[in-house]
Design a protein around this motif. Structure first.
Motif, PDB file in Angstrom:
ATOM      1  N   ILE A   3       0.839  -1.197   0.000  1.00  0.00           N
ATOM      2  CA  ILE A   3       0.000   0.000   0.000  1.00  0.00           C
ATOM      3  C   ILE A   3       0.877   1.251   0.000  1.00  0.00           C
ATOM      4  O   ILE A   3       0.657   2.204  -0.753  1.00  0.00           O
ATOM      5  CB  ILE A   3      -0.940  -0.032   1.223  1.00  0.00           C
ATOM      6  N   LYS A   4       1.881   1.201   0.851  1.00  0.00           N
ATOM      7  CA  LYS A   4       2.783   2.349   0.980  1.00  0.00           C
ATOM      8  C   LYS A   4       3.495   2.645  -0.344  1.00  0.00           C
ATOM      9  O   LYS A   4       3.598   3.792  -0.775  1.00  0.00           O
ATOM     10  CB  LYS A   4       3.799   2.049   2.074  1.00  0.00           C
TER      11      LYS A   4
ATOM     12  N   TYR B 246       1.026   4.190  -3.015  1.00  0.00           N
ATOM     13  CA  TYR B 246       0.749   5.605  -2.751  1.00  0.00           C
ATOM     14  C   TYR B 246       1.975   6.453  -3.097  1.00  0.00           C
ATOM     15  O   TYR B 246       1.872   7.474  -3.792  1.00  0.00           O
ATOM     16  CB  TYR B 246       0.356   5.755  -1.279  1.00  0.00           C
ATOM     17  N   ALA B 247       3.143   6.005  -2.641  1.00  0.00           N
ATOM     18  CA  ALA B 247       4.380   6.755  -2.890  1.00  0.00           C
ATOM     19  C   ALA B 247       4.677   6.819  -4.393  1.00  0.00           C
ATOM     20  O   ALA B 247       5.060   7.874  -4.913  1.00  0.00           O
ATOM     21  CB  ALA B 247       5.549   6.111  -2.147  1.00  0.00           C
TER      22      ALA B 247
ATOM     23  N   ILE C 165       2.210   9.174  -6.419  1.00  0.00           N
ATOM     24  CA  ILE C 165       2.460  10.598  -6.189  1.00  0.00           C
ATOM     25  C   ILE C 165       3.782  11.037  -6.809  1.00  0.00           C
ATOM     26  O   ILE C 165       3.858  12.061  -7.492  1.00  0.00           O
ATOM     27  CB  ILE C 165       2.439  10.912  -4.679  1.00  0.00           C
TER      28      ILE C 165
END
Lengths: 313, 441
Positions: B231-232, B235-236, B239
């Motif tokens: 998940i991390k 998202y990273a 972006i």
């Protein structure tokens, strides 16, 4: 030629505000990056999750909520259950029974409920009023007095009520408050300025810049959050650096999608699932915009959002 | 990055030949810089100069066209990271993952969710076809092609991809199959079939290098799969890729993205909804999930509609008569403006009241009540004109009209303009409507 990273950290940061006491006290804010941009810098404090209960209990028409609170008799037991919900960081007591246009509970009754809740839990407490300005002022003054020493967060003080609420809650009884404005960066800033001019220090208040359920004008919420965080960090605007708390449950569970019955809209399926997904979606969206705390109701939402926050940190 | 007129002037022949219709090469260059004239209008511009210019004036993020017929979409082409800076131009698409073993179960569920909201069709636009082994995959392609969905071939096997494209390339699917190991072959396959190519890699550095290598091969119809391992990461990646393109002008990452939330949150419907919501706001171009039930669709499509609305233009509902709670010709009339947010909030409260009523929406320019009133777009004149145009007096027998509390000032004038009608003023705020309607009844 590898990817050239260009981290965005700022020479400004979000204020830190702590409410509650002891080991379980919650600190909101801190950090100098955009929301959860851990690839740019440390996110400091995690997004906190508040579990909402009402002075009249919880919504037993939602099976998952009814099941979770089964056996909890009285507001104290309900509050204790709420504080033990997996993923919960604090409990939010909404005194909506005080509404003069509703059951119009007396201030004394509400104070008694608030005391019972505060005594039943060992995590921080936030108090929401009934949205009637006059009544909320009376309520917050008396509840702040009765809960002196508990470091409670009062959600919210508005333009029409901030003076009385800030004076009573923060100045007299050292509690915390949240400044509420209607989904507009200028209104948010103006209220923060007014509160600061009373001599209230930044560590004593957070803000609620407004909320809406997904699909219900959420573009205003999204852009207000973006602009507030952009100004706080990018322009070092001290009057927009307060941590943000967003009441999600009250919005999510009152839109048509979460209210109408399965009998009336059979193709939409179970009402409970609709409510959960609306609450989850709205909470995730405000967190992406920079909320530092969200107020939720359903155990499944609380669990999901807590794991989301954990995974992103 | 836009070139200045003087930079363009340096590329012209500087002969002032006037063949482009401008008095001087300088005047021509200034117009090109403004965007009012195309560089090709100069017959003496060298190919090299034209290439240099189109490179310099290309948008920071490429707009990629995919699909065919009614499922043709343009993705990417964004110019800002935050919608208040201008507007987001290409709304994201939602897709559902299907595999040979689950397609029969999932397809009917996907088709169930298809409705309209504020003039926009809400349905799952994309099917992501998961590769397991070749024969099963080709069977899957045959089963889902021609169903009015944009297809993504989630397939890193070059042979299988090639054969699958033979079956469905007319639909212009996306081949999400290039990796650091196979990109050379995959580019050939995608090029030959004329389809967009999705690129994935273990981390952002490898994704960057692979994309740059593919660009060097001359292929630029690309998607970046930003999903990652967690998940991390997802998202990273989403972006950083978008930010690199728009803020740092790094064109190698200037392509639309694909993010498959089911890969980082398997068997977790609520988490997939949460992640999809974040990626609507932060930079997912195609968001893939394992399901799209009504419960998920209602918030997600609503959120997308909000986020991708032009900040300059308010969302409007169609003027007309909307019966609520089984209203008939004897039910009272309630009116407000056509601003979508007002409409939804008020209609929601009216529904909650359970009282049957005829909800009348007139054209108020998409403004809120007070704004519309101040702009003269919600007045006794506009309301009575609407009543006539829509023949309300013949459609409804009731002669009671409830108007918004914030437009209470209209009561007297409305009574003059609508003889025979009783005008009733509702509360200022929609939250008071349930009680008001019940009491009124």
């Amino acid at each position: 030629m590898a990817f050239k990273r260009n981290p965005q950290t700022f020479n400004a940061s979000i204020n830190e505000v702590t409410f509650g006491t002891g080991d379980k006290a919650v600190t909101l804010g801190g950090g100098n990056t955009f929301p959860m941009y851990t690839f740019d810098g440390e996110a400091k404090n995690k997004v906190a999750i508040g579990v909402e209960i009402s002075d009249s209990g919880v919504d037993m028409t939602v099976p998952g909520i009814a099941e979770y609170y089964a056996g909890a008799e009285g507001i104290g037991a309900i509050a204790k259950k709420a504080s033990e919900m997996p993923g919960a960081d604090f409990v939010v007591l909404t005194l909506d029974g005080a509404d003069p246009n509703g059951t119009n509970k007396s201030v004394e009754d509400c104070v008694a409920v608030a005391k019972e809740v505060a005594d039943a839990i060992d995590c921080p407490l936030a108090i929401q009023g009934c949205k009637n300005i006059e009544k909320d002022i009376q309520l917050f003054e008396k509840v702040a007095e009765a809960l002196a020493g508990k470091n409670v967060l009062f959600v919210s003080a508005r333009e029409e009520s901030y003076k009385s609420i800030a004076a009573a809650a923060v100045m007299a009884y050292k509690q915390k408050i949240s400044a509420e404005s209607a989904v507009d960066i200028n209104l948010a800033k103006q209220l923060n300025v007014l509160i600061s001019q009373m001599g209230i220090q930044p560590e004593n208040y957070v803000m609620n810049v407004g909320s809406a359920a997904a699909g219900y004008g959420f573009e205003y919420v999204a852009s207000t959050l973006d602009r507030v965080r952009g100004a706080a960090l990018g322009q070092n605007d001290a009057m927009l650096q307060m941590p943000i708390i967003t009441p999600v449950s009250s919005e999510a569970w009152s839109v048509k999608e979460a209210v109408v019955s399965e009998e009336d809209f059979p193709e939409w399926g179970a009402r409970e699932e609709r409510g959960i997904e609306m609450e989850v979606s709205t909470a995730a969206a405000v967190i992406a915009g920079g909320s530092n705390a969200v107020i939720l109701r359903h155990p499944k939402t609380v669990d999901t959002i807590a794991r989301l926050v954990g995974a992103l940190m | 990055m836009a070139l200045k007129g003087i930079d363009i002037f340096k590329l012209t022949p500087k002969t002032n030949c006037k063949e482009c219709g401008n008095p001087t090469c300088m005047a021509f260059a200034m117009k090109v810089a403004q965007g009012s004239v195309k560089i090709e209008q100069c017959p003496h511009m060298s190919d090299e100069a034209i290439a240099k210019l189109s490179e310099a004036t290309a948008p920071p993020m490429k707009a990629v066209k995919v699909g065919a017929g009614e499922c043709e979409y343009t993705l990417g082409g964004e110019t800002v990271l935050f919608r208040h800076d201008k507007t987001f131009v290409s709304r994201n698409l939602f897709g559902v993952n299907v595999c040979p073993g689950c397609v029969d179960e999932r397809l009917p569920e996907i088709e169930k969710v298809d409705y309209e909201r504020i003039g926009e069709r809400m349905h799952t636009e994309v099917l992501n076809l998961k590769f397991t082994e070749k024969e099963a995959f080709l069977g899957l392609v045959n089963k889902v092609k021609g169903q009015g969905k944009l297809l993504i071939l989630d397939c890193k096997d070059v042979d299988a991809a090639k054969e699958a494209l033979e079956l469905c390339k007319a639909e212009k699917p996306i081949l999400n199959g290039a990796t650091p190991d196979n990109y050379k072959e995959m580019v050939e396959v995608a090029k030959a079939a004329g389809v967009a190519l999705g690129v994935s890699a273990p981390d952002l550095d490898a994704l960057y290098d692979t994309t740059a290598a593919i660009e060097a091969l001359g292929y630029k119809e690309l998607f970046l799969d930003v999903t990652g391992a967690s998940i991390k990461d997802a998202y990273a990646n989403a972006i950083q890729v978008r930010r690199a393109a728009l803020k740092d002008q790094d064109r190698t990452f200037g392509y639309p993205s694909i993010v498959n939330v089911a890969k980082v949150a398997p068997d977790d419907t609520a988490m997939q909804t949460a992640l999809a919501s974040m990626f609507v706001i932060k930079y997912g171009s195609i968001i893939l999930m394992d399901s799209m039930t009504y419960a998920q669709a209602l918030p997600l499509f609503g959120l997308r509609q909000n986020i991708f609305t032009d900040p300059q233009k308010p969302m409007k509902v169609e003027p007309g008569l909307y019966p609520i709670n089984g209203a008939d010709e004897n039910s009272v009339c309630v009116t407000t403006v056509d601003f979508a947010l007002t409409y939804f909030v008020v209609s929601g409260e009216l529904e909650r009241s359970g009282v049957p009523c005829n909800f009348l929406i007139s054209d108020a320019g998409g403004y809120s009540v007070l704004t519309a009133w101040a702009a003269g777009k919600f007045s006794a004149g506009t309301i009575s004109k609407f009543m006539k145009e829509y023949d309300i007096e013949n459609k409804v027998k009731s002669r009671t009209l409830i108007i918004p509390g914030k437009a209470a000032v209209l009561k007297g004038e409305l009574e003059e303009k609508l003889p025979g009608w009783t005008i009733v003023v509702a509360p200022n705020d929609a939250t008071g409507l349930v009680k008001f309607m019940k009491d009124f009844k």
